[in-house]
Enzyme design. Sequence first.
Site, short mmCIF file in Angstrom:
data_model
loop_
_atom_site.label_atom_id
_atom_site.label_comp_id
_atom_site.label_asym_id
_atom_site.label_seq_id
_atom_site.Cartn_x
_atom_site.Cartn_y
_atom_site.Cartn_z
N ILE A 21 -0.30 3.91 -2.07
CA ILE A 21 1.04 3.37 -2.37
C ILE A 21 1.20 3.12 -3.89
CG2 ILE A 21 1.47 2.31 -0.09
CD1 ILE A 21 0.53 -0.04 -2.64
N ASP A 39 -8.88 -2.48 -1.35
CA ASP A 39 -9.01 -1.20 -0.65
C ASP A 39 -10.44 -1.09 -0.14
OD1 ASP A 39 -7.96 1.49 -0.08
OD2 ASP A 39 -9.18 2.19 -1.76
N ARG A 86 4.50 1.71 -11.90
CA ARG A 86 4.30 0.25 -11.91
C ARG A 86 5.62 -0.50 -11.99
NH1 ARG A 86 -1.23 -0.54 -12.71
NH2 ARG A 86 -2.28 0.87 -14.15
P1 IMP Z 1 -11.19 -1.14 -4.40
O1 IMP Z 1 -12.28 -1.44 -5.39
O2 IMP Z 1 -11.45 0.17 -3.68
O3 IMP Z 1 -10.92 -2.27 -3.43
O4 IMP Z 1 -9.89 -0.83 -5.20
C1 IMP Z 1 -9.23 -1.81 -5.84
C2 IMP Z 1 -8.33 -1.27 -6.92
O5 IMP Z 1 -7.97 0.11 -6.74
C3 IMP Z 1 -7.04 -2.04 -6.87
O6 IMP Z 1 -7.11 -3.22 -7.62
C4 IMP Z 1 -6.04 -1.03 -7.39
O7 IMP Z 1 -5.96 -1.12 -8.79
C5 IMP Z 1 -6.58 0.30 -6.97
N1 IMP Z 1 -5.93 0.78 -5.70
C6 IMP Z 1 -6.42 0.71 -4.44
N2 IMP Z 1 -5.57 1.24 -3.54
C7 IMP Z 1 -4.48 1.65 -4.26
C8 IMP Z 1 -3.22 2.25 -3.89
O8 IMP Z 1 -2.89 2.53 -2.72
N3 IMP Z 1 -2.36 2.49 -4.92
C9 IMP Z 1 -2.65 2.19 -6.22
N4 IMP Z 1 -3.80 1.63 -6.61
C10 IMP Z 1 -4.71 1.34 -5.62
#
Ligand code: IMP
Length: 180
Positions: free
Chosen positions: A157, A107, A169
């Site tokens: 999502i 993300d 999950r």
């Molecule tokens: P980042 O550090 O912002 O890239 O987020 C990574 C982590 O956030 C992922 O490994 C997920 O566990 C969680 N995450 C990010 N987007 C979503 C989503 O749309 N649904 C559920 N978990 C998310």
Amino acid sequence: MNTIKLKDLTFKPYISSAEIATAVKNVAARINEDLADKNPLFICVLNGAFVFAADLFREINIPGAEITFIRMKSYIGTQSTGEVQMVSGLYEDISGRTVVIIEDIVDSGFTLLQLKEMLRECNPADIKVATLLFKPESLKCDVTIDYVALDIPPAFIVGYGLDYENMGRNLKDIYTIVQD
Ligand code: IMP
Ligand code: MG
């Protein structure tokens, strides 16, 4: 429409289990070809990636491929906090090895960036990244992702391992949030 409710939020079907299975097989085929002679160690990032990792790893046909698990946390509710914690660490010696991080979703990219930095300190030969989902429009840092099963827009999502406050999950399909 078959919407579902998790706590205060409503979600609708978005990516079917059949579509996910095809995307997982495609990514596995690329990894099988690229890393055939590398004896790779797959590192599944818990909790979210456990379902993807189980399906992906069973499509890997590289003799001697191994898998291990680490636990990271960065999300509270539907928002990335930007602060990433390693909750449970890595016990394997990865020096000189090719490792493949298995993520559920990238993300902002901060989780992945920090994880790569932590792993680099252990001197692996190479760090590859395989993610089930990627939100290109949400990316906030410069991090390389080698294998993406599916690109999606920034909406929140759940399903196939991904959660909202630890729920959802177990869903076989992926669901997207319904804005009200
Ligand atoms: P980042 O550090 O912002 O890239 O987020 C990574 C982590 O956030 C992922 O490994 C997920 O566990 C969680 N995450 C990010 N987007 C979503 C989503 O749309 N649904 C559920 N978990 C998310
Ligand atoms: Mg995750």
